[in-house]
Design a protein around this motif. Sequence first.
Motif, PDB file in Angstrom:
ATOM      1  N   VAL A 233     -32.971 -48.481 -33.855  1.00  0.00           N
ATOM      2  CA  VAL A 233     -31.934 -47.650 -33.168  1.00  0.00           C
ATOM      3  C   VAL A 233     -31.693 -46.698 -34.499  1.00  0.00           C
ATOM      4  N   GLU A 234     -32.036 -45.402 -34.588  1.00  0.00           N
ATOM      5  CA  GLU A 234     -31.531 -44.729 -35.458  1.00  0.00           C
ATOM      6  C   GLU A 234     -29.940 -44.515 -35.405  1.00  0.00           C
ATOM      7  N   CYS A 235     -29.233 -44.905 -36.566  1.00  0.00           N
ATOM      8  CA  CYS A 235     -27.689 -44.883 -36.549  1.00  0.00           C
ATOM      9  C   CYS A 235     -27.186 -43.655 -36.181  1.00  0.00           C
ATOM     10  N   ARG A 236     -26.172 -43.405 -35.915  1.00  0.00           N
ATOM     11  CA  ARG A 236     -25.285 -42.074 -35.826  1.00  0.00           C
ATOM     12  C   ARG A 236     -25.615 -41.365 -37.043  1.00  0.00           C
ATOM     13  N   GLY A 237     -25.763 -40.138 -36.969  1.00  0.00           N
ATOM     14  CA  GLY A 237     -26.129 -39.304 -38.237  1.00  0.00           C
ATOM     15  C   GLY A 237     -27.297 -39.475 -39.055  1.00  0.00           C
ATOM     16  N   HIS A 238     -28.316 -40.268 -38.372  1.00  0.00           N
ATOM     17  CA  HIS A 238     -29.288 -40.514 -39.109  1.00  0.00           C
ATOM     18  C   HIS A 238     -30.615 -40.153 -38.352  1.00  0.00           C
ATOM     19  N   GLY A 239     -31.846 -39.844 -38.899  1.00  0.00           N
ATOM     20  CA  GLY A 239     -32.916 -39.401 -38.100  1.00  0.00           C
ATOM     21  C   GLY A 239     -32.697 -38.204 -37.231  1.00  0.00           C
ATOM     22  N   VAL A 240     -32.921 -38.749 -36.061  1.00  0.00           N
ATOM     23  CA  VAL A 240     -32.634 -37.595 -34.905  1.00  0.00           C
ATOM     24  C   VAL A 240     -31.432 -37.786 -33.940  1.00  0.00           C
ATOM     25  N   SER A 241     -30.927 -38.966 -34.351  1.00  0.00           N
ATOM     26  CA  SER A 241     -29.715 -39.248 -33.586  1.00  0.00           C
ATOM     27  C   SER A 241     -28.738 -38.402 -34.005  1.00  0.00           C
ATOM     28  N   GLU A 242     -27.815 -38.143 -32.868  1.00  0.00           N
ATOM     29  CA  GLU A 242     -26.448 -37.134 -33.182  1.00  0.00           C
ATOM     30  C   GLU A 242     -25.670 -38.044 -33.866  1.00  0.00           C
ATOM     31  N   VAL A 243     -24.611 -37.125 -34.521  1.00  0.00           N
ATOM     32  CA  VAL A 243     -23.627 -37.890 -35.408  1.00  0.00           C
ATOM     33  C   VAL A 243     -22.150 -38.188 -34.629  1.00  0.00           C
ATOM     34  N   GLY A 244     -21.879 -37.482 -33.679  1.00  0.00           N
ATOM     35  CA  GLY A 244     -20.905 -38.125 -33.080  1.00  0.00           C
ATOM     36  C   GLY A 244     -19.487 -37.946 -33.906  1.00  0.00           C
ATOM     37  N   PRO A 245     -18.418 -38.466 -33.421  1.00  0.00           N
ATOM     38  CA  PRO A 245     -17.274 -38.032 -34.347  1.00  0.00           C
ATOM     39  C   PRO A 245     -17.333 -38.721 -35.615  1.00  0.00           C
ATOM     40  N   LYS A 246     -17.321 -37.894 -36.571  1.00  0.00           N
ATOM     41  CA  LYS A 246     -17.380 -38.566 -37.952  1.00  0.00           C
ATOM     42  C   LYS A 246     -16.272 -39.800 -38.230  1.00  0.00           C
ATOM     43  N   ALA A 247     -15.106 -39.612 -37.524  1.00  0.00           N
ATOM     44  CA  ALA A 247     -14.130 -40.542 -38.120  1.00  0.00           C
ATOM     45  C   ALA A 247     -14.868 -42.142 -37.401  1.00  0.00           C
ATOM     46  N   ALA A 248     -15.902 -42.059 -36.685  1.00  0.00           N
ATOM     47  CA  ALA A 248     -16.375 -43.264 -36.019  1.00  0.00           C
ATOM     48  C   ALA A 248     -17.477 -43.949 -36.975  1.00  0.00           C
ATOM     49  N   LEU A 249     -17.978 -43.178 -37.923  1.00  0.00           N
ATOM     50  CA  LEU A 249     -18.969 -43.772 -39.014  1.00  0.00           C
ATOM     51  C   LEU A 249     -18.643 -44.890 -39.535  1.00  0.00           C
ATOM     52  N   SER A 250     -19.115 -46.003 -39.285  1.00  0.00           N
ATOM     53  CA  SER A 250     -18.972 -47.256 -39.917  1.00  0.00           C
ATOM     54  C   SER A 250     -20.023 -48.224 -39.578  1.00  0.00           C
ATOM     55  N   ILE A 251     -20.003 -49.516 -40.425  1.00  0.00           N
ATOM     56  CA  ILE A 251     -20.982 -50.427 -40.065  1.00  0.00           C
ATOM     57  C   ILE A 251     -20.550 -51.342 -38.643  1.00  0.00           C
ATOM     58  N   ALA A 252     -19.275 -51.293 -38.539  1.00  0.00           N
ATOM     59  CA  ALA A 252     -18.781 -51.602 -37.344  1.00  0.00           C
ATOM     60  C   ALA A 252     -19.297 -51.107 -36.087  1.00  0.00           C
ATOM     61  N   THR A 253     -19.219 -49.553 -36.221  1.00  0.00           N
ATOM     62  CA  THR A 253     -19.720 -48.996 -35.040  1.00  0.00           C
ATOM     63  C   THR A 253     -21.268 -48.778 -34.818  1.00  0.00           C
ATOM     64  N   PHE A 254     -22.007 -48.867 -35.956  1.00  0.00           N
ATOM     65  CA  PHE A 254     -23.332 -49.005 -35.708  1.00  0.00           C
ATOM     66  C   PHE A 254     -23.748 -50.233 -35.188  1.00  0.00           C
ATOM     67  N   SER A 255     -23.246 -51.368 -35.558  1.00  0.00           N
ATOM     68  CA  SER A 255     -23.400 -52.664 -34.889  1.00  0.00           C
ATOM     69  C   SER A 255     -23.108 -52.731 -33.673  1.00  0.00           C
ATOM     70  N   ALA A 256     -21.891 -52.143 -33.079  1.00  0.00           N
ATOM     71  CA  ALA A 256     -21.644 -51.949 -31.729  1.00  0.00           C
ATOM     72  C   ALA A 256     -22.403 -51.302 -30.996  1.00  0.00           C
ATOM     73  N   ASP A 257     -23.338 -50.291 -31.482  1.00  0.00           N
ATOM     74  CA  ASP A 257     -24.153 -49.353 -30.912  1.00  0.00           C
ATOM     75  C   ASP A 257     -25.394 -50.067 -30.675  1.00  0.00           C
TER      76      ASP A 257
END
Length: 267
Positions: free
Chosen positions: A52-76
């Motif tokens: 699963v390409e994490c937010r802001g990586h590859g062709v995944s959308e970035v979404g809110p920049k304030a949400a960028l974190s290892i916790a968010t990526f893990s939750a995704d």
Amino acid sequence: MKHARHPVAGASLAVYEEGEGMPFVFQHGLCGDQAQPGQVFPADVGFRRITVECRGHGVSEVGPKAALSIATFSADIADYLAGQGSGPVVVGGISMGAAIALRLAVRQPERVRALVIARPAWICDAKPANMASNRIVGELLDHYPIQEARRRFEALPLVKELERDAPDNLASIRGFFNREPVDVTAALLRAISTDGPDVTEAEVSAITVPTLVIGHGRDLVHPIGHARAVAGMIPAARLVEITPKADDANAYRADFRAVLSSFLREL
């Protein structure tokens, strides 16, 4: 290779699958994409690689920049697995992906059948010193035009150290200056380099699933000491040291595939 989308809060993520068999969620590193784990995934081992390409990586959308974190990526990742309705799966990753996998194993152990921690850049603590070079690039990109940011980076004494001791790291770091979009790259480097998996040594020591830890020398961003430390905490962990990527990239990939193939076949 199959390609699909997975919606999460504020973004749509790209999901890639290759191979046949049981699921193995295998995550990429910071500013990487699905091709990174794809290069070292062994074929014909009875597992299906899912990245699963994490937010802001590859062709995944970035979404809110304030949400960028290892916790968010893990939750995704957990959200994706919940949507699949599958039982426990093998979870692993390289660098940032290893931190995501480690957090999943601690926070949602019911989803993890086995664990692969490759070239960890974190143990438990946030903002590790080995991630300083990535953070510096993020800050430079955030404050200066690309060429000026690159000039200021190349003037740092750190560059000489990387040239001598970790040329592969330096090549990756220089690549950040060419990554688009620049604002997303800067946000990722700043946010993730100062982040961490938010787990404790006691929690990591309580992991009971079979675990493969992969590390190598000549790497300042992913110190071999981190791999040894994580392997020493997890009772069921096996540490394998492979050819440094800086010495021979082809041997590195071959070694990685071989040890991963052996681990997956044993499962």
